[in-house]
Enzyme design. Structure first.
Site, PDB file in Angstrom:
ATOM      1  N   CYS A 255      18.517  22.302 -37.482  1.00 17.14           N
ATOM      2  CA  CYS A 255      19.660  21.335 -37.242  1.00 17.14           C
ATOM      3  C   CYS A 255      20.045  21.101 -36.065  1.00 17.14           C
ATOM      4  O   CYS A 255      20.370  21.900 -34.887  1.00 17.14           O
ATOM      5  CB  CYS A 255      20.733  22.196 -38.004  1.00 17.14           C
ATOM      6  SG  CYS A 255      20.338  23.173 -39.416  1.00 17.14           S
TER       7      CYS A 255
ATOM      8  N   CYS B 108      33.474  26.191 -50.387  1.00 14.18           N
ATOM      9  CA  CYS B 108      33.867  25.880 -48.935  1.00 14.18           C
ATOM     10  C   CYS B 108      32.647  24.745 -48.698  1.00 14.18           C
ATOM     11  O   CYS B 108      31.573  25.188 -48.182  1.00 14.18           O
ATOM     12  CB  CYS B 108      34.265  26.893 -47.914  1.00 14.18           C
ATOM     13  SG  CYS B 108      34.358  26.286 -46.492  1.00 14.18           S
TER      14      CYS B 108
ATOM     15  N   CYS C 241      36.030  34.757 -42.341  1.00 13.95           N
ATOM     16  CA  CYS C 241      34.608  34.175 -42.797  1.00 13.95           C
ATOM     17  C   CYS C 241      33.638  34.621 -41.923  1.00 13.95           C
ATOM     18  O   CYS C 241      33.709  34.642 -40.715  1.00 13.95           O
ATOM     19  CB  CYS C 241      34.792  32.554 -42.392  1.00 13.95           C
ATOM     20  SG  CYS C 241      36.347  31.913 -43.104  1.00 13.95           S
TER      21      CYS C 241
ATOM     22  N   ARG D 297      40.060  21.354 -44.074  1.00 13.84           N
ATOM     23  CA  ARG D 297      40.186  22.121 -42.596  1.00 13.84           C
ATOM     24  C   ARG D 297      39.918  21.294 -41.410  1.00 13.84           C
ATOM     25  O   ARG D 297      38.837  20.601 -41.532  1.00 13.84           O
ATOM     26  CB  ARG D 297      39.188  23.176 -42.879  1.00 13.84           C
ATOM     27  CG  ARG D 297      39.378  24.353 -41.669  1.00 13.84           C
ATOM     28  CD  ARG D 297      38.665  25.629 -41.483  1.00 13.84           C
ATOM     29  NE  ARG D 297      39.295  26.279 -42.651  1.00 13.84           N
ATOM     30  CZ  ARG D 297      38.124  26.912 -43.357  1.00 13.84           C
ATOM     31  NH1 ARG D 297      36.936  27.139 -43.447  1.00 13.84           N
ATOM     32  NH2 ARG D 297      38.950  27.709 -44.369  1.00 13.84           N
TER      33      ARG D 297
ATOM     34  N   CYS E  29      22.922  22.337 -33.654  1.00 10.95           N
ATOM     35  CA  CYS E  29      23.395  23.888 -33.869  1.00 10.95           C
ATOM     36  C   CYS E  29      22.762  24.760 -32.485  1.00 10.95           C
ATOM     37  O   CYS E  29      21.522  24.531 -32.196  1.00 10.95           O
ATOM     38  CB  CYS E  29      22.796  24.454 -35.137  1.00 10.95           C
ATOM     39  SG  CYS E  29      23.542  26.036 -35.270  1.00 10.95           S
TER      40      CYS E  29
ATOM     41  N   CYS F 158      35.076  35.183 -47.028  1.00 11.69           N
ATOM     42  CA  CYS F 158      34.312  33.832 -46.963  1.00 11.69           C
ATOM     43  C   CYS F 158      32.902  34.533 -46.058  1.00 11.69           C
ATOM     44  O   CYS F 158      33.100  34.880 -45.227  1.00 11.69           O
ATOM     45  CB  CYS F 158      34.945  32.735 -46.319  1.00 11.69           C
ATOM     46  SG  CYS F 158      33.785  31.182 -46.311  1.00 11.69           S
TER      47      CYS F 158
END
Ligand code: SAM
Ligand code: DTB
Ligand code: SF4
Length: 362
Positions: free
Chosen positions: A71, A202, A111, A274, A74, A142
């Site tokens: 990614c 989510c 989370c 969010r 990231c 989460c």
């Protein structure tokens, strides 16, 4: 002389849950005058939520760095030299301790994120113990652990996991410019597995990665046209990290970020939207504008997974100045169940290496 703006929505349209949005309709929402868009977003927001209430989640990186995926945004990918120190999987008790601290500072959801492509069989017992222990504290739970098979989703749901975070990140067309090691349909499959296991979804994405407005519309179209809207939609502003291929990405116009929040609010009227990563680079006025556009959830606490987030005290002060109150959460688990969950996770902890925050290289 300016024409008087016509009301765009009737009563039904502001609470209607639709799953048939076309790209053109969404783009038309994006490209209208900013003031009209904000008015529509506010109208939808107020018809579905207390506009002065914001849900507060805290993140914890239970396994940091050395991720095999590529990614491009990231800092945790093993392919980029970002100077990040990789860590082993945290011990169950250390995660529970962090959750206690998050609860004490006011978070209602905890989370837990792992830099994995997907969890391995040997990880599942530990992560399910984390869920039970954190839930036993009276927090919503989460997790975001990468791709899940249906059995893994079921194991997490059985442990009591409330939400699973798995982002689509961008539009199907732009996706290949960002990630090559897993496909868009891999992601949709994981999301199906999460939904079928009965957990809340989510799912959102990142803006400011060099995508076009049509890609932002395409991401929101994918989310809004799912069989059920994700209960939680994180809109992340790219955090540019030195060493990643996106470190020198040009800044997105802040109004385009706010527009993305507003359109998400309009087309997913009952979802929590969010205001996610990127707040550290936003001033208070911009954050206030995001709340006005319909954002009603944030990550709270000094750190996201590996990058900084505003201090909790600063957020509380901003909430006070704006008259915002936190959404509360009450757990519906009987006390026996809570105690049993804690005992089980602590017993697992005894087996893990003693007095160590981390457990094994995962
Ligand atoms: N490894 C798992 C996965 O990717 O599914 C879970 C952790 S991953 C860090 C969770 C999400 O964080 C990503 O899907 C991405 O949307 C977001 N993210 C990661 N790095 C980011 C960055 N630099 N800026 C904004 N969001 C980021
Ligand atoms: C999400 O959409 N954003 C969070 C959470 N889900 C896991 C992660 C943001 C990470 C930002 C970069 C970092 O701190 O490593
Ligand atoms: Fe790995 Fe998740 Fe980062 Fe992608 S976003 S490199 S899967 S930790």
């Amino acid at each position: 002389m300016n024409a008087v703006a016509k009301p765009v929505f009737n009563k039904k349209a502001i609470t209607d849950i639709r799953h048939d949005w076309s790209r053109e309709e969404i783009l038309a929402l994006f490209t209208q005058p900013f003031s009209d868009l904000m008015f529509q977003a506010q109208t939808v927001h107020r018809a579905n939520f207390d506009p002065n209430q914001v849900q507060v989640s805290t993140l914890c990186s239970i396994k940091t760095g050395a991720c095999p995926e590529d990614c491009a945004y990231c800092p945790q990918s093993a392919r980029y030299d970002t100077g990040l120190e990789k860590e082993k999987l945290m011990a169950v008790q250390a995660v529970i301790d962090e959750a206690k601290a998050a609860k004490a500072s006011g978070a209602t959801r905890f989370c837990m994120g792992a830099a994995w492509r997907s969890p391995k069989g040997r990880d599942m017992g530990y992560v399910t113990d984390m869920v039970k222990g954190v839930k036993g504290l009276g927090l919503e739970t989460c997790m975001t652990l990468g791709m899940l098979k249906s059995e893994q989703a079921e194991q997490l749901a059985d442990a009591g996991l409330d939400y699973y975070n798995h982002n689509l990140d961008t539009s199907p067309e732009y996706y290949g410019d960002v990630i090559t090691t897993r496909t868009y349909s891999d992601r949709l499959e994981t999301l199906d597995n999460v939904r079928n296991a009965g957990m809340k979804v989510c799912c959102g994405g990142i803006v400011g990665m060099g995508e076009e407005e049509s890609d932002r519309a395409g991401l929101l179209q994918q989310l809004a046209n799912m069989k059920e809207h994700p209960e939680s939609v994180p809109v992340n502003m790219l955090v540019k990290v030195e060493g990643t291929p996106m470190a020198d990405q040009a800044d997105l116009d802040p109004f385009d970020f706010i527009r993305t929040i507003a359109v998400a609010r309009i087309i997913m009227p009952k979802s929590h939207v969010r205001l996610s990563a990127g707040r550290e680079e936003m001033n208070e006025q911009m954050q206030a504008m995001a709340y006005l556009a319909g954002a009603n959830s944030i990550f709270y606490g000094e750190k996201l997974l590996t990058t900084p987030n505003p201090e909790a005290s600063k957020d509380m002060l901003l909430f006070k100045r704006l008259g915002i109150h936190q959404e509360s959460y009450e757990i519906h688990m009987d006390e026996k169940e809570q105690a049993a969950a804690l005992v089980k996770s602590l017993a697992a902890e005894q087996e893990s290496i003693k007095n160590d925050k981390f457990f094994y290289t995962a």
